[in-house]
Each structure stands twice: as C-alpha cells, then as structure tokens.
Design a protein around this motif. Sequence first.
Motif, PDB file in Angstrom:
ATOM      1  N   LEU A 183      43.285   8.386 -49.003  1.00  0.00           N
ATOM      2  CA  LEU A 183      44.497   7.594 -48.797  1.00  0.00           C
ATOM      3  C   LEU A 183      44.293   6.535 -47.715  1.00  0.00           C
ATOM      4  CD1 LEU A 183      47.180  10.426 -48.990  1.00  0.00           C
ATOM      5  CD2 LEU A 183      46.884   8.550 -50.625  1.00  0.00           C
ATOM      6  N   HIS A 184      43.574   6.905 -46.659  1.00  0.00           N
ATOM      7  CA  HIS A 184      43.286   5.935 -45.606  1.00  0.00           C
ATOM      8  C   HIS A 184      42.377   4.813 -46.131  1.00  0.00           C
ATOM      9  CE1 HIS A 184      45.458   8.240 -42.772  1.00  0.00           C
ATOM     10  NE2 HIS A 184      44.566   9.191 -42.581  1.00  0.00           N
ATOM     11  N   ALA A 185      41.461   5.167 -47.019  1.00  0.00           N
ATOM     12  CA  ALA A 185      40.587   4.149 -47.617  1.00  0.00           C
ATOM     13  C   ALA A 185      41.396   3.193 -48.484  1.00  0.00           C
ATOM     14  CB  ALA A 185      39.486   4.817 -48.447  1.00  0.00           C
ATOM     15  N   LEU A 186      42.347   3.735 -49.215  1.00  0.00           N
ATOM     16  CA  LEU A 186      43.230   2.889 -50.027  1.00  0.00           C
ATOM     17  C   LEU A 186      44.030   1.942 -49.143  1.00  0.00           C
ATOM     18  CD1 LEU A 186      44.585   5.495 -52.609  1.00  0.00           C
ATOM     19  CD2 LEU A 186      43.146   3.513 -53.126  1.00  0.00           C
ATOM     20  N   SER A 187      44.549   2.481 -48.047  1.00  0.00           N
ATOM     21  CA  SER A 187      45.329   1.670 -47.120  1.00  0.00           C
ATOM     22  C   SER A 187      44.478   0.545 -46.533  1.00  0.00           C
ATOM     23  CB  SER A 187      45.885   2.547 -45.998  1.00  0.00           C
ATOM     24  OG  SER A 187      46.653   1.781 -45.082  1.00  0.00           O
ATOM     25  N   ALA A 188      43.258   0.874 -46.145  1.00  0.00           N
ATOM     26  CA  ALA A 188      42.364  -0.127 -45.567  1.00  0.00           C
ATOM     27  C   ALA A 188      42.005  -1.205 -46.577  1.00  0.00           C
ATOM     28  CB  ALA A 188      41.096   0.545 -45.047  1.00  0.00           C
ATOM     29  N   ALA A 189      42.019  -0.842 -47.871  1.00  0.00           N
ATOM     30  CA  ALA A 189      41.698  -1.809 -48.922  1.00  0.00           C
ATOM     31  C   ALA A 189      42.899  -2.654 -49.319  1.00  0.00           C
ATOM     32  CB  ALA A 189      41.148  -1.083 -50.145  1.00  0.00           C
ATOM     33  N   GLY A 190      44.044  -2.403 -48.686  1.00  0.00           N
ATOM     34  CA  GLY A 190      45.218  -3.222 -48.952  1.00  0.00           C
ATOM     35  C   GLY A 190      46.190  -2.643 -49.955  1.00  0.00           C
ATOM     36  N   ALA A 191      46.010  -1.378 -50.342  1.00  0.00           N
ATOM     37  CA  ALA A 191      46.938  -0.762 -51.301  1.00  0.00           C
ATOM     38  C   ALA A 191      48.323  -0.634 -50.671  1.00  0.00           C
ATOM     39  CB  ALA A 191      46.425   0.616 -51.723  1.00  0.00           C
ATOM     40  N   ALA A 192      49.330  -1.084 -51.362  1.00  0.00           N
ATOM     41  CA  ALA A 192      50.694  -1.007 -50.858  1.00  0.00           C
ATOM     42  C   ALA A 192      51.137   0.448 -50.752  1.00  0.00           C
ATOM     43  CB  ALA A 192      51.647  -1.766 -51.779  1.00  0.00           C
ATOM     44  N   ARG A 193      52.143   0.677 -49.924  1.00  0.00           N
ATOM     45  CA  ARG A 193      52.610   2.050 -49.721  1.00  0.00           C
ATOM     46  C   ARG A 193      53.081   2.674 -51.029  1.00  0.00           C
ATOM     47  NH1 ARG A 193      57.510   3.656 -45.738  1.00  0.00           N
ATOM     48  NH2 ARG A 193      58.214   1.671 -46.533  1.00  0.00           N
ATOM     49  N   ARG A 194      53.782   1.914 -51.834  1.00  0.00           N
ATOM     50  CA  ARG A 194      54.260   2.461 -53.109  1.00  0.00           C
ATOM     51  C   ARG A 194      53.093   2.795 -54.029  1.00  0.00           C
ATOM     52  NH1 ARG A 194      59.737   1.791 -54.114  1.00  0.00           N
ATOM     53  NH2 ARG A 194      60.837   0.690 -52.446  1.00  0.00           N
ATOM     54  N   THR A 195      52.039   2.002 -53.982  1.00  0.00           N
ATOM     55  CA  THR A 195      50.856   2.296 -54.795  1.00  0.00           C
ATOM     56  C   THR A 195      50.229   3.606 -54.346  1.00  0.00           C
ATOM     57  OG1 THR A 195      50.420  -0.058 -55.129  1.00  0.00           O
ATOM     58  CG2 THR A 195      48.577   1.463 -55.475  1.00  0.00           C
ATOM     59  N   ARG A 196      50.075   3.779 -53.035  1.00  0.00           N
ATOM     60  CA  ARG A 196      49.491   5.026 -52.517  1.00  0.00           C
ATOM     61  C   ARG A 196      50.390   6.213 -52.833  1.00  0.00           C
ATOM     62  NH1 ARG A 196      49.519   4.181 -46.820  1.00  0.00           N
ATOM     63  NH2 ARG A 196      50.419   2.098 -47.096  1.00  0.00           N
ATOM     64  N   GLN A 197      51.680   6.014 -52.725  1.00  0.00           N
ATOM     65  CA  GLN A 197      52.615   7.091 -53.044  1.00  0.00           C
ATOM     66  C   GLN A 197      52.488   7.503 -54.506  1.00  0.00           C
ATOM     67  OE1 GLN A 197      56.732   6.088 -53.745  1.00  0.00           O
ATOM     68  NE2 GLN A 197      57.422   7.688 -52.355  1.00  0.00           N
ATOM     69  N   ARG A 198      52.397   6.512 -55.382  1.00  0.00           N
ATOM     70  CA  ARG A 198      52.295   6.792 -56.818  1.00  0.00           C
ATOM     71  C   ARG A 198      50.974   7.484 -57.153  1.00  0.00           C
ATOM     72  NH1 ARG A 198      53.768   2.206 -58.130  1.00  0.00           N
ATOM     73  NH2 ARG A 198      51.744   1.189 -58.305  1.00  0.00           N
ATOM     74  N   MET A 199      49.882   7.007 -56.546  1.00  0.00           N
ATOM     75  CA  MET A 199      48.579   7.615 -56.822  1.00  0.00           C
ATOM     76  C   MET A 199      48.501   9.039 -56.292  1.00  0.00           C
ATOM     77  SD  MET A 199      46.163   4.264 -56.107  1.00  0.00           S
ATOM     78  CE  MET A 199      44.623   4.905 -56.762  1.00  0.00           C
ATOM     79  N   LEU A 200      49.114   9.290 -55.138  1.00  0.00           N
ATOM     80  CA  LEU A 200      49.131  10.649 -54.595  1.00  0.00           C
ATOM     81  C   LEU A 200      49.974  11.566 -55.474  1.00  0.00           C
ATOM     82  CD1 LEU A 200      48.414  12.683 -52.404  1.00  0.00           C
ATOM     83  CD2 LEU A 200      50.391  11.873 -51.096  1.00  0.00           C
ATOM     84  N   ALA A 201      51.086  11.059 -55.987  1.00  0.00           N
ATOM     85  CA  ALA A 201      51.932  11.877 -56.860  1.00  0.00           C
ATOM     86  C   ALA A 201      51.180  12.276 -58.127  1.00  0.00           C
ATOM     87  CB  ALA A 201      53.207  11.104 -57.215  1.00  0.00           C
ATOM     88  N   THR A 202      50.419  11.338 -58.689  1.00  0.00           N
ATOM     89  CA  THR A 202      49.613  11.644 -59.876  1.00  0.00           C
ATOM     90  C   THR A 202      48.568  12.709 -59.554  1.00  0.00           C
ATOM     91  OG1 THR A 202      49.900   9.385 -60.706  1.00  0.00           O
ATOM     92  CG2 THR A 202      48.082  10.665 -61.625  1.00  0.00           C
ATOM     93  N   LEU A 203      47.912  12.540 -58.420  1.00  0.00           N
ATOM     94  CA  LEU A 203      46.888  13.498 -58.006  1.00  0.00           C
ATOM     95  C   LEU A 203      47.484  14.884 -57.781  1.00  0.00           C
ATOM     96  CD1 LEU A 203      43.837  13.292 -57.447  1.00  0.00           C
ATOM     97  CD2 LEU A 203      44.394  13.120 -55.019  1.00  0.00           C
ATOM     98  N   SER A 204      48.662  14.926 -57.162  1.00  0.00           N
ATOM     99  CA  SER A 204      49.311  16.205 -56.900  1.00  0.00           C
ATOM    100  C   SER A 204      49.684  16.909 -58.204  1.00  0.00           C
ATOM    101  CB  SER A 204      50.553  15.987 -56.035  1.00  0.00           C
ATOM    102  OG  SER A 204      51.153  17.217 -55.709  1.00  0.00           O
ATOM    103  N   ALA A 205      50.147  16.133 -59.193  1.00  0.00           N
ATOM    104  CA  ALA A 205      50.490  16.729 -60.488  1.00  0.00           C
ATOM    105  C   ALA A 205      49.252  17.320 -61.152  1.00  0.00           C
ATOM    106  CB  ALA A 205      51.135  15.675 -61.385  1.00  0.00           C
TER     107      ALA A 205
END
Length: 401
Positions: free
Chosen positions: A123-145
């Motif tokens: 998640l920190h790597a995504l943030s450093a690459a410029g991923a928006a918060r909503r993008t990280r939230q969505r990707m984490l939700a998919t991963l959690s599922a």
Amino acid sequence: MIDDPLLVLEAGAAPAPDRAVATLDAPQWPGVADPDALRAQLLDWFSQYDNAGTRRTYAYALGLPIAWVDSLGGSDGPPARDGRATPPAAPRGPLHALAWFRWCATRDLDPRRATSAHVKAWLHALSAAGAARRTRQRMLATLSALYGHLAETGAVTANPAAIDRRRLGLVISTREPSPTIRLTAGQVGALLDASASLPHGPAPALRTLYATRARAVVALLTLGLRISELTGLDRDDLIRTGGDQVLRVHGKGGVRREVYVTDLARQALSDYLAERDRVGATATPARRGTPRADTTPLVATRDGNRCSRVDLYRLLRRVAAAAGPELADVADHIHPHALRHAYVTIALEQDARIQHVRADVGHASITTTEHYDRGMRTRDTTAADLVAAAIAAARQAPPPA
C-alpha cells in the motif's frame, strides 16, 4: 529462473523467440512452488462471481492474466455473460507493475505466505507511485475479499489484508466530497448537442453512423449506467415491459436491474440502431418502437464487435473537447463516471427520492447514494460569501473614535 519474472502473469505476451517462455501452462511462478494449485485456488474464488465483467475487473486489479478468468466462460474467446462476449481489458496503466500478484512476484513471495506487513508495504508503494486514496482503498478491498475466501477454504491461515484502514487513511466518510467533477444539467445538454455534430473522419458513408452512435452513447450514459454496464449491453437487453421501454442491465456483483429509457435516450438509440442496420444491410422487420432483438452488442464498433470501455472513454473525451465554452473548463476531466455522477446529483437537486435514485443506479447501499447528496456544494449552501461581505463591511467602516 525465467528471463522475465512477470511473464507468467502476462497472458498473451509475445516474447522473443530466443528466450524462455512462461505460458499459462508453464510451471514457473516466482516464489510459488505449486503454481497449478494456486491458480486453482484463485479460479475457485473468481467462479463465485456470475458477472464476467466483475471477474475481469478483479483480475486486472490484482495483476492476473485476464485469460485465466476468461476460461471460466469457456475456452474459446472471452468469458460469456449468458453466452455473450465481453469487451477487451483496459490497457496497462501507471500502476500495472504494482498490482498485488506482480508486486509479490518481483519479491519471489508466494502470495499465500504474505503477511499484513507485506500488504502495508504494498500500500505504501502504491501511495508513493501516486495511487489515489480511493484507488488504494478499492484495491485493498479486493485483496481482502480474495484472502477472506482463501482463509475460509484453508489455503491461508489468516487474512493479511484485514488491517486497520483508518490508521492507513483509507476510511472515506460519506461526508467527504466525491473527487468526480459535478456536471450541471446544462453541461450534460451541451455534451448531447456536441455529440450530434462531432466530426468523424473522411468516410462520408459512415459519418451518420458515427454521429448517431456518439449521441446514443452520451444519451445512454445520462441514464446513470456504469461504463461496464453499457459496454456489456446487448440489443436484446432493450425490451418493453409494463408498457415502458427498459434496459435489463447486468450490474455490479451480478445484480440485474431494469433501467427505464427516457424519451431522449430512446430516440438517440433508435436513430443509431436504424442507421447501423442500414449501413450493415441487416435490418429486418421489427415491432413498432422496438429495435430488432438479437445477441449483438447494443453499442458496437464499425465491424460489429463490442466497444471497450477505452473506446467509449475516448469518444466521450472527443465530445467534451468539441462542446465549446459550456465545458471548456472541465473538458479534460470528463469521463463516463462523471455522467453517472451527474445523474445522481441532478436527480437529488430535483428532489427525487433517494431510494428511487439508489434503485436507478444500482447502488448496493443507500449510504453510497447519500455520498453524492452530501458532496453537493453550491454558493447557496456556503457561508463563504457572508464571511467575505462581513470582512468588506468591516474594512469600510470608520475607525472607532
């Protein structure tokens, strides 16, 4: 080790003939000793989703080959939605290499051995690459599922993606305004006008077809459809029931709903389908007011194939750029979801019942619909002008004696 550790996750790649090739049938997967077992576990999770578009979206977000989930719909071609082909996947974006399974592969990490520390680092790597918060939230939700399913089936001992999202800044309140631009009814009207007069290249015989298609696309998006729903529609999804013309939409999470077709959308769609049949010489007698029903895409390319999301995104951008002064300041920010967003905000501005709007657009929770309502800000609902007026008045007042 193969030359490219990610090639196993790049279905359809065309490697040089002199290098080792990791195909879908190859045993190599960096860090994974039993790739066939892992693929089977992943496909078991994907098979829970009836909607082929949902499976493809999740596969793309996780960094898995679309061909893997396509196989769930049959070995020939893309997966079927009730026997229907789905549009091609979106092209690579800036976060392509940081999709979860690619991130794991570059570290020789078996995803089933991932810990919460790995997920946080990702998640920190995504943030450093410029991923928006909503993008990280969505990707984490998919991963959690995904990991929730793997934990239930015993493939992993715990869900490493079940982490405190609030501390990571990934909890978004319904009071927080949406990042999507809010189009006014006038701006949506300008898009419709521009779509009808958009220049379409040097082929005179096809100009009317392309113009009517552009208008039909914009008109259909004014119904609050998701872009994936629009690209997935077939002509036989347009039906008449209860005396009304509706679209039977295959929505998010495999949920079907009926979307009522407005007169504006009905006329635009009728003009487009009539011109498409004329150009393709496929017109056959149809019931009055109802286009010919078949299993072809509702919106198609010149060759009759299904339009992709990228096709329609680019078309909408062209329309916005041609819309003139009304959209001059926002043309670069127009995308299909902006029209879905406009449907909700305009409906709520017109005092539509929020329960009706939720049903129209297929929100799973009314909280999602409320987010649009609370995100609406106008000059009439802000105190900014009152504060400015008070400051101006104080500056003009004579100093105390």
